[in-house]
Design a protein around this motif. Structure first.
Motif, PDB file in Angstrom:
ATOM      1  N   LEU A 115       0.821  -1.171  -0.002  1.00  0.00           N
ATOM      2  CA  LEU A 115      -0.015   0.081   0.157  1.00  0.00           C
ATOM      3  C   LEU A 115       0.905   1.291   0.058  1.00  0.00           C
ATOM      4  CD1 LEU A 115      -2.767  -0.617   2.754  1.00  0.00           C
ATOM      5  CD2 LEU A 115      -3.025  -0.105   0.251  1.00  0.00           C
ATOM      6  N   PRO A 116       0.574   2.376  -0.548  1.00  0.00           N
ATOM      7  CA  PRO A 116       1.511   3.564  -0.582  1.00  0.00           C
ATOM      8  C   PRO A 116       1.313   4.139   0.764  1.00  0.00           C
ATOM      9  CG  PRO A 116      -0.534   3.700  -2.057  1.00  0.00           C
ATOM     10  CD  PRO A 116      -0.664   2.332  -1.542  1.00  0.00           C
ATOM     11  N   ASP A 117       2.077   4.900   1.233  1.00  0.00           N
ATOM     12  CA  ASP A 117       2.028   5.599   2.599  1.00  0.00           C
ATOM     13  C   ASP A 117       0.806   6.248   2.644  1.00  0.00           C
ATOM     14  OD1 ASP A 117       4.714   4.823   2.450  1.00  0.00           O
ATOM     15  OD2 ASP A 117       5.410   6.950   2.412  1.00  0.00           O
ATOM     16  N   ALA A 118       0.255   6.010   3.915  1.00  0.00           N
ATOM     17  CA  ALA A 118      -1.085   6.549   4.229  1.00  0.00           C
ATOM     18  C   ALA A 118      -1.247   7.799   4.371  1.00  0.00           C
ATOM     19  CB  ALA A 118      -1.865   5.587   5.167  1.00  0.00           C
ATOM     20  N   LEU A 148     -12.612  13.362  -5.016  1.00  0.00           N
ATOM     21  CA  LEU A 148     -11.748  12.044  -5.086  1.00  0.00           C
ATOM     22  C   LEU A 148     -11.587  11.325  -3.576  1.00  0.00           C
ATOM     23  CD1 LEU A 148     -10.077  10.334  -7.043  1.00  0.00           C
ATOM     24  CD2 LEU A 148      -8.049  11.784  -6.481  1.00  0.00           C
ATOM     25  N   TYR A 149     -11.536  12.416  -2.547  1.00  0.00           N
ATOM     26  CA  TYR A 149     -11.373  11.944  -1.183  1.00  0.00           C
ATOM     27  C   TYR A 149     -12.787  11.405  -0.588  1.00  0.00           C
ATOM     28  CZ  TYR A 149     -10.459  11.782   3.680  1.00  0.00           C
ATOM     29  OH  TYR A 149     -10.515  11.493   5.147  1.00  0.00           O
ATOM     30  N   ALA A 150     -13.840  12.074  -1.245  1.00  0.00           N
ATOM     31  CA  ALA A 150     -15.145  11.629  -0.881  1.00  0.00           C
ATOM     32  C   ALA A 150     -15.779  10.741  -1.396  1.00  0.00           C
ATOM     33  CB  ALA A 150     -16.057  12.854  -1.306  1.00  0.00           C
ATOM     34  N   HIS A 249      -3.120   7.291  -6.662  1.00  0.00           N
ATOM     35  CA  HIS A 249      -4.274   6.877  -6.025  1.00  0.00           C
ATOM     36  C   HIS A 249      -4.139   7.108  -4.381  1.00  0.00           C
ATOM     37  CE1 HIS A 249      -6.453   5.202  -9.077  1.00  0.00           C
ATOM     38  NE2 HIS A 249      -5.801   4.048  -9.294  1.00  0.00           N
ATOM     39  N   THR A 250      -3.383   8.108  -3.939  1.00  0.00           N
ATOM     40  CA  THR A 250      -3.135   8.426  -2.643  1.00  0.00           C
ATOM     41  C   THR A 250      -4.537   8.775  -1.984  1.00  0.00           C
ATOM     42  OG1 THR A 250      -0.733   9.065  -2.726  1.00  0.00           O
ATOM     43  CG2 THR A 250      -2.226   9.886  -0.971  1.00  0.00           C
TER      44      THR A 250
END
Length: 303
Positions: A115-118, A148-150, A249-250
């Motif tokens: 997973l990328p860094d959260a 995107l975040y929602a 995709h962060t």
């Protein structure tokens, strides 16, 4: 070994298989080249052993994997090799050139899903506060990042979003994802407000009279590329002083991680992300486990 390589002649079956892949599956040059490299490596190993690809059996495949392990070759590379061999030998069986598939019982090494860094919730707040909404481009970027975040959309789904896919009154967007699967995703009040503000002013400024059904056009009035949007996110991250490694995709990963942190069910997150298989969503289970452990220690009388 270098002598061997200098006089190495690849088995023509490899070229035959790669040509068949190209005509039937339309794979990219890079993918075809990877197949060819994998198969030629095994072919060279077989030739040094004095056999052809048609004669190779399960033992030869295992010996080759063992040889690669001793050379310190990464698991991910061996997993790709097994995939290449699987395709190649399935082709030979179909073509009736061999009767027994030597790769059938061999399993690929298990790979850890990375997973990328959260991003923390504070980092997301900083990132989303960075664009200057008085500027048309930054107003668009803010609406895009909020959406995107929602919603946890893929970046390709975001940049390709059209006006008929959004219902701001209902707070929903309709996405046609991978494999033509449709899903409805709720987007929440904050994202709705940001999109309304953007549509009321900045969008027409970006379009400069051009007609387009793309919700978030580029400054040229056409559909934005994923790369452009990715550069925009990186710009705001630098401005906000966010140092963790970002990927395109962060914000999608932050969406999933923060939902789980707040008690969402893994299957709900699966539906929202548009994963057809729960196992894809399960790369987030470490988040869910950490949350469960924390809830247990906080609320259980003997926690």
């Amino acid at each position: 070994m270098s002598n061997h390589q200098s006089c190495y002649r690849a088995d023509p079956l490899i070229e035959l298989f790669v040509d068949q892949l190209w005509t039937q599956k339309g794979l990219s040059d890079n993918t075809l080249s990877a197949y060819k490299t994998d198969l030629q490596g095994f072919d060279q190993f077989c030739q040094r052993t004095g056999i052809s690809l048609l004669d190779a059996d399960q033992t030869h495949v295992r010996d080759y994997l063992g040889y690669r392990f001793e050379q310190g070759i990464a698991k991910s590379s061996s997993a790709r090799l097994i995939s290449s061999l699987r395709g190649f030998y399935a082709f030979l069986v179909m073509d009736k050139r061999i009767l027994v598939d030597p790769i059938a019982l061999i399993k690929a090494p298990k790979l850890a899903r990375q997973l990328p860094d959260a991003l923390s919730e504070d980092d997301v707040d900083k990132l989303l506060a960075e664009p200057d909404v008085e500027d048309a481009i930054e107003c668009r970027d803010k609406a895009m990042m909020e959406l995107l975040y929602a919603s946890g959309l893929r970046v390709s789904e975001l940049v390709g979003l059209t006006l008929d896919q959004i219902s701001l009154r209902q707070g929903l967007i309709r996405i046609v994802g991978k494999g033509g699967k449709e899903r409805l995703v709720p987007i929440g009040e904050v994202a709705v407000t940001e999109i309304e503000d953007y549509l009321a002013s900045a969008r027409s400024e970006l379009l400069k009279g051009k007609l387009s059904d793309v919700v978030f056009p580029s400054k040229r009035g056409s559909m934005m590329t994923r790369q452009t949007f990715w550069h925009r996110i990186k710009l705001y991250a630098v401005r906000a002083g966010i140092s963790c490694h970002l990927s395109p995709h962060t914000l999608r990963h932050a969406f999933a991680t923060h939902l789980l942190n707040h008690g969402a069910d893994l299957r709900v997150v699966q539906l929202l992300l548009g994963h057809s298989d729960l196992s894809t969503t399960q790369i987030y289970t470490h988040v869910a486990k950490a949350r469960l452990a924390q809830m247990h220690s906080e609320h259980h009388p003997r926690g």
